[in-house]
Scaffold this motif. Structure first.
Motif, PDB file in Angstrom:
ATOM      1  N   LEU A  87      -0.884  40.580  25.808  1.00  0.00           N
ATOM      2  CA  LEU A  87       0.270  40.450  24.904  1.00  0.00           C
ATOM      3  C   LEU A  87       0.304  39.099  24.204  1.00  0.00           C
ATOM      4  O   LEU A  87      -0.331  38.137  24.639  1.00  0.00           O
ATOM      5  CB  LEU A  87       1.563  40.652  25.701  1.00  0.00           C
ATOM      6  CG  LEU A  87       1.629  41.938  26.548  1.00  0.00           C
ATOM      7  CD1 LEU A  87       2.904  41.956  27.386  1.00  0.00           C
ATOM      8  CD2 LEU A  87       1.542  43.176  25.657  1.00  0.00           C
ATOM      9  N   ASP A  88       1.087  39.029  23.133  1.00  0.00           N
ATOM     10  CA  ASP A  88       1.234  37.795  22.359  1.00  0.00           C
ATOM     11  C   ASP A  88       1.644  36.640  23.264  1.00  0.00           C
ATOM     12  O   ASP A  88       2.294  36.842  24.289  1.00  0.00           O
ATOM     13  CB  ASP A  88       2.295  37.984  21.270  1.00  0.00           C
ATOM     14  CG  ASP A  88       1.792  38.885  20.152  1.00  0.00           C
ATOM     15  OD1 ASP A  88       0.685  39.443  20.288  1.00  0.00           O
ATOM     16  OD2 ASP A  88       2.507  39.030  19.145  1.00  0.00           O
ATOM     17  N   GLN A  89       1.321  35.439  22.821  1.00  0.00           N
ATOM     18  CA  GLN A  89       1.646  34.197  23.548  1.00  0.00           C
ATOM     19  C   GLN A  89       1.044  34.166  24.947  1.00  0.00           C
ATOM     20  O   GLN A  89       1.614  33.581  25.868  1.00  0.00           O
ATOM     21  CB  GLN A  89       3.160  33.982  23.614  1.00  0.00           C
ATOM     22  CG  GLN A  89       3.705  33.597  22.263  1.00  0.00           C
ATOM     23  CD  GLN A  89       5.178  33.843  22.106  1.00  0.00           C
ATOM     24  OE1 GLN A  89       5.844  34.359  23.013  1.00  0.00           O
ATOM     25  NE2 GLN A  89       5.701  33.477  20.962  1.00  0.00           N
ATOM     26  N   ASP A  90      -0.117  34.804  25.067  1.00  0.00           N
ATOM     27  CA  ASP A  90      -0.841  34.804  26.344  1.00  0.00           C
ATOM     28  C   ASP A  90       0.013  35.321  27.500  1.00  0.00           C
ATOM     29  O   ASP A  90      -0.004  34.763  28.596  1.00  0.00           O
ATOM     30  CB  ASP A  90      -1.397  33.402  26.650  1.00  0.00           C
ATOM     31  CG  ASP A  90      -2.534  33.055  25.708  1.00  0.00           C
ATOM     32  OD1 ASP A  90      -3.166  33.995  25.168  1.00  0.00           O
ATOM     33  OD2 ASP A  90      -2.792  31.870  25.485  1.00  0.00           O
ATOM     34  N   PHE A 148      -2.138  45.956  19.297  1.00  0.00           N
ATOM     35  CA  PHE A 148      -2.954  44.775  19.020  1.00  0.00           C
ATOM     36  C   PHE A 148      -2.066  43.547  19.081  1.00  0.00           C
ATOM     37  O   PHE A 148      -0.850  43.641  18.911  1.00  0.00           O
ATOM     38  CB  PHE A 148      -3.653  44.887  17.657  1.00  0.00           C
ATOM     39  CG  PHE A 148      -2.724  45.064  16.487  1.00  0.00           C
ATOM     40  CD1 PHE A 148      -2.196  43.972  15.810  1.00  0.00           C
ATOM     41  CD2 PHE A 148      -2.365  46.337  16.060  1.00  0.00           C
ATOM     42  CE1 PHE A 148      -1.335  44.137  14.738  1.00  0.00           C
ATOM     43  CE2 PHE A 148      -1.501  46.516  14.979  1.00  0.00           C
ATOM     44  CZ  PHE A 148      -0.989  45.408  14.316  1.00  0.00           C
ATOM     45  N   ARG A 149      -2.677  42.396  19.368  1.00  0.00           N
ATOM     46  CA  ARG A 149      -1.910  41.146  19.385  1.00  0.00           C
ATOM     47  C   ARG A 149      -1.684  40.657  17.960  1.00  0.00           C
ATOM     48  O   ARG A 149      -2.540  40.823  17.093  1.00  0.00           O
ATOM     49  CB  ARG A 149      -2.642  40.097  20.224  1.00  0.00           C
ATOM     50  CG  ARG A 149      -2.358  40.274  21.708  1.00  0.00           C
ATOM     51  CD  ARG A 149      -3.024  39.234  22.544  1.00  0.00           C
ATOM     52  NE  ARG A 149      -2.613  37.867  22.200  1.00  0.00           N
ATOM     53  CZ  ARG A 149      -2.772  36.832  23.012  1.00  0.00           C
ATOM     54  NH1 ARG A 149      -3.357  37.001  24.208  1.00  0.00           N
ATOM     55  NH2 ARG A 149      -2.405  35.621  22.639  1.00  0.00           N
ATOM     56  N   LYS A 150      -0.503  40.042  17.743  1.00  0.00           N
ATOM     57  CA  LYS A 150      -0.150  39.578  16.389  1.00  0.00           C
ATOM     58  C   LYS A 150      -0.521  38.110  16.188  1.00  0.00           C
ATOM     59  O   LYS A 150      -0.295  37.556  15.128  1.00  0.00           O
ATOM     60  CB  LYS A 150       1.365  39.735  16.156  1.00  0.00           C
ATOM     61  CG  LYS A 150       1.979  41.051  16.639  1.00  0.00           C
ATOM     62  CD  LYS A 150       1.672  42.214  15.708  1.00  0.00           C
ATOM     63  CE  LYS A 150       2.362  43.505  16.153  1.00  0.00           C
ATOM     64  NZ  LYS A 150       1.911  44.047  17.443  1.00  0.00           N
ATOM     65  N   ASP A 151      -1.046  37.474  17.242  1.00  0.00           N
ATOM     66  CA  ASP A 151      -1.213  36.011  17.186  1.00  0.00           C
ATOM     67  C   ASP A 151      -2.663  35.550  17.388  1.00  0.00           C
ATOM     68  O   ASP A 151      -2.902  34.429  17.806  1.00  0.00           O
ATOM     69  CB  ASP A 151      -0.321  35.341  18.247  1.00  0.00           C
ATOM     70  CG  ASP A 151      -0.684  35.766  19.669  1.00  0.00           C
ATOM     71  OD1 ASP A 151      -1.452  36.754  19.823  1.00  0.00           O
ATOM     72  OD2 ASP A 151      -0.220  35.118  20.605  1.00  0.00           O
ATOM     73  N   ILE A 152      -3.623  36.423  17.038  1.00  0.00           N
ATOM     74  CA  ILE A 152      -5.030  36.008  17.181  1.00  0.00           C
ATOM     75  C   ILE A 152      -5.340  34.942  16.120  1.00  0.00           C
ATOM     76  O   ILE A 152      -5.028  35.121  14.943  1.00  0.00           O
ATOM     77  CB  ILE A 152      -5.990  37.220  17.009  1.00  0.00           C
ATOM     78  CG1 ILE A 152      -5.650  38.329  18.004  1.00  0.00           C
ATOM     79  CG2 ILE A 152      -7.452  36.763  17.152  1.00  0.00           C
ATOM     80  CD1 ILE A 152      -5.733  37.984  19.462  1.00  0.00           C
ATOM     81  N   CYS A 164     -11.511  38.116  14.659  1.00  0.00           N
ATOM     82  CA  CYS A 164     -11.641  39.506  15.105  1.00  0.00           C
ATOM     83  C   CYS A 164     -10.395  39.881  15.908  1.00  0.00           C
ATOM     84  O   CYS A 164     -10.114  39.262  16.930  1.00  0.00           O
ATOM     85  CB  CYS A 164     -12.889  39.672  15.970  1.00  0.00           C
ATOM     86  SG  CYS A 164     -12.991  41.287  16.780  1.00  0.00           S
ATOM     87  N   VAL A 165      -9.662  40.869  15.422  1.00  0.00           N
ATOM     88  CA  VAL A 165      -8.482  41.355  16.141  1.00  0.00           C
ATOM     89  C   VAL A 165      -8.833  42.712  16.760  1.00  0.00           C
ATOM     90  O   VAL A 165      -9.278  43.624  16.059  1.00  0.00           O
ATOM     91  CB  VAL A 165      -7.269  41.513  15.201  1.00  0.00           C
ATOM     92  CG1 VAL A 165      -6.047  41.983  15.987  1.00  0.00           C
ATOM     93  CG2 VAL A 165      -6.979  40.212  14.467  1.00  0.00           C
ATOM     94  N   VAL A 166      -8.651  42.810  18.074  1.00  0.00           N
ATOM     95  CA  VAL A 166      -8.979  44.057  18.768  1.00  0.00           C
ATOM     96  C   VAL A 166      -7.799  45.017  18.684  1.00  0.00           C
ATOM     97  O   VAL A 166      -6.652  44.631  18.933  1.00  0.00           O
ATOM     98  CB  VAL A 166      -9.337  43.772  20.245  1.00  0.00           C
ATOM     99  CG1 VAL A 166      -9.441  45.059  21.057  1.00  0.00           C
ATOM    100  CG2 VAL A 166     -10.648  42.981  20.324  1.00  0.00           C
ATOM    101  N   MET A 167      -8.081  46.263  18.309  1.00  0.00           N
ATOM    102  CA  MET A 167      -7.066  47.324  18.369  1.00  0.00           C
ATOM    103  C   MET A 167      -7.348  48.122  19.637  1.00  0.00           C
ATOM    104  O   MET A 167      -8.445  48.666  19.803  1.00  0.00           O
ATOM    105  CB  MET A 167      -7.172  48.247  17.153  1.00  0.00           C
ATOM    106  CG  MET A 167      -6.859  47.527  15.845  1.00  0.00           C
ATOM    107  SD  MET A 167      -6.890  48.673  14.445  1.00  0.00           S
ATOM    108  CE  MET A 167      -5.272  49.440  14.603  1.00  0.00           C
ATOM    109  N   ALA A 168      -6.345  48.154  20.519  1.00  0.00           N
ATOM    110  CA  ALA A 168      -6.535  48.802  21.820  1.00  0.00           C
ATOM    111  C   ALA A 168      -5.676  50.052  21.924  1.00  0.00           C
ATOM    112  O   ALA A 168      -4.744  50.257  21.138  1.00  0.00           O
ATOM    113  CB  ALA A 168      -6.177  47.822  22.932  1.00  0.00           C
ATOM    114  N   SER A 169      -5.998  50.866  22.923  1.00  0.00           N
ATOM    115  CA  SER A 169      -5.176  52.041  23.232  1.00  0.00           C
ATOM    116  C   SER A 169      -3.929  51.577  23.973  1.00  0.00           C
ATOM    117  O   SER A 169      -4.021  50.691  24.830  1.00  0.00           O
ATOM    118  CB  SER A 169      -5.952  52.990  24.158  1.00  0.00           C
ATOM    119  OG  SER A 169      -7.095  53.494  23.505  1.00  0.00           O
ATOM    120  N   GLY A 170      -2.774  52.183  23.658  1.00  0.00           N
ATOM    121  CA  GLY A 170      -1.545  51.850  24.371  1.00  0.00           C
ATOM    122  C   GLY A 170      -1.753  52.015  25.873  1.00  0.00           C
ATOM    123  O   GLY A 170      -2.315  53.013  26.304  1.00  0.00           O
TER     124      GLY A 170
END
Ligand code: AMP
Ligand code: GLY
Length: 421
Positions: free
Chosen positions: A222-225, A414-418, A335-341
């Motif tokens: 998740l965002d912010q580690d 996906f994370r919004k903060d990469i 590179c932003v990873v799109m993952a499965s929920g």
């Protein structure tokens, strides 16, 4: 030496897509194969559903494809199993370290003992193969500390513990309940280090070492580690925080000493070595070694490579890495990873993926994708890696996020903060 090569890449994630994508550009590469590959790789290479750990299956595939004369072993498991050694015995040219050198990743206890013997900076540690002794040690240890399974554990065998109770549970999970199988027969318990992390991948033929642009991974879900650790939710390169001065220090005090130590131990390393570093002010220490390209680090580093990747592989095979000039673009890649929920926990597979028209600077690397009934569907935890190349980090990041919205599948995450840290 052949003029052109028919190359088999072992693996089927985003890293392997990035490797295949880079090899496809080489005039020296004729035909490309990938086992098992994925739907994206299948657009560039002939794929077949044979697992990267299915040594018998891989050998049978090679027997049926006599035109293949070069094999790239990309993932940790087959490297640890000695696939490179087996293929060399059969006369194949290969890329990747042999089993005795891949041990720097497959045994954390070995890696730590190597660093200790050769004065390579790393966290203080103890190794235990006896549960009661580990628990006795934990009772008087300083917290926080880090408990690590000795062997490979899909990146999940590292637990940061704030107190005795959580450390005891981590050790019990590994040594008694065998959560990671034989990988937890031994544990490393080490000092907790502060700082920022950087991944340096480097080409080496065992004598010369050439670092790639430093990258930064985002391991938490998740965002912010926040949230659980994953295989990696995104990367960017180069890392502006890892200065030239730090790179020089690491080269002389960590990278070259490691290569020389492995040589001295008759475990000469050939391939890509990955240094997971932690930087605290002037202090740079090794968190871990990997014996391969990082995933997703490869998806942000290889798009910046200007030199023919296969020419670099051949230079490593012929131990003439000191003779070639490796050039990198001055651009940045995100590179932003799109993952499965649900990833890295339980998730569904088989959801259709829709992809709109992406900008020209975007490279869409597939990880867990497949074709089902002529349709592109999700087929893993990490589904896609959306890589954007731009003139600086901000431009690359903005472009990655602008384009990610054109890609849809059910429960995508996906994370919004990469690229911000
Ligand atoms: P490793 O697989 O050993 O790199 O560990 C996975 C992650 O755990 C690293 O990327 C760090 O975020 C964290 N980690 C590992 N070792 C330490 C340590 N000694 N101190 C602090 N964090 C650590
Ligand atoms: N991204 C970390 C790894 O490849 O191990």
């Amino acid at each position: 030496m052949a003029d052109r090569y028919n190359v088999l890449v072992i693996g089927g994630g985003g890293r392997e897509h990035a490797i295949v994508w880079a090899l496809k550009k080489s005039p020296k590469v004729n035909k490309l194969y990938c086992l098992p590959g994925n739907a994206g790789i299948a657009q560039l290479a002939h794929c077949q559903d044979i697992a990267a750990t299915d040594i018998e299956g891989i050998l049978a595939f090679l027997d049926g494809h006599k035109d293949i004369n070069y094999v790239v072993v990309a993932p940790d498991d087959p490297l640890a199993m000695g696939l490179v050694d087996i293929l060399n015995q059969k006369g194949y040219m290969t890329f990747g370290p042999k089993k005795d050198a891949a041990i720097i990743e497959s045994s954390k206890a070995y890696a730590k003992s190597l660093m200790k013997k050769y004065n390579i900076p790393t966290a203080d540690y103890e190794v235990f193969d006896n549960y009661d002794e580990a628990i006795k040690y934990l009772k008087t240890a300083k917290y926080p500390l880090v408990v690590k399974a000795d062997g490979l554990a899909l990146g999940k065998g590292v637990i940061i513990c704030q107190d005795f109770e959580s450390a005891q549970k981590a050790v019990k999970d590994m040594m008694i309940d065998k959560k990671f199988g034989a990988s937890g027969d031994k544990v490393v318990i080490e000092e907790f280090l502060q700082g920022f992390e950087v991944s340096v991948l480097a080409f080496t033929d065992g004598q010369t070492l050439i670092p790639m642009p430093p990258s930064q991974d985002h391991k938490r879900a998740l965002d912010q580690d926040l949230g659980p650790n994953t295989g990696g939710m995104g990367t960017f390169a180069p890392s502006p925080k890892f200065t030239k001065k730090m790179q020089d220090y690491a080269y002389h005090n960590i990278f070259m000493p490691t290569i020389k130590a492995l040589q001295a131990e008759s475990r000469t390393f050939s391939g890509v070595i990955f240094f997971g570093l932690i930087v605290d002010g002037e202090d740079i220490k090794v968190l871990e070694y990997n014996a391969r390209f990082g995933d997703p680090e490869a998806q942000s580093v290889l798009p910046l490579l200007r030199t023919d990747l296969f020419e670099i592989f051949l230079a490593i095979n012929e131990k003439r890495l000191d003779k070639i000039n490796i050039e990198w673009s001055s651009d940045c890649a995100v590179c932003v990873v799109m993952a499965s929920g649900g990833y890295p926990g339980h998730y569904q597979k088989g959801y259709p993926i829709e992809i709109g028209a992406l900008d020209g600077n975007i490279i869409l690397f597939h990880a867990g994708t497949a074709i089902k009934d002529n349709e592109l569907v999700t087929n893993g935890g990490r589904v896609l890696g959306v890589t954007a190349v731009g003139q600086d980090l901000q431009a690359a990041r903005e472009s990655a996020y602008k384009n990610i919205h054109k890609i849809n599948f059910k429960d995508k995450h996906f994370r919004k903060d990469i690229g911000i840290k």
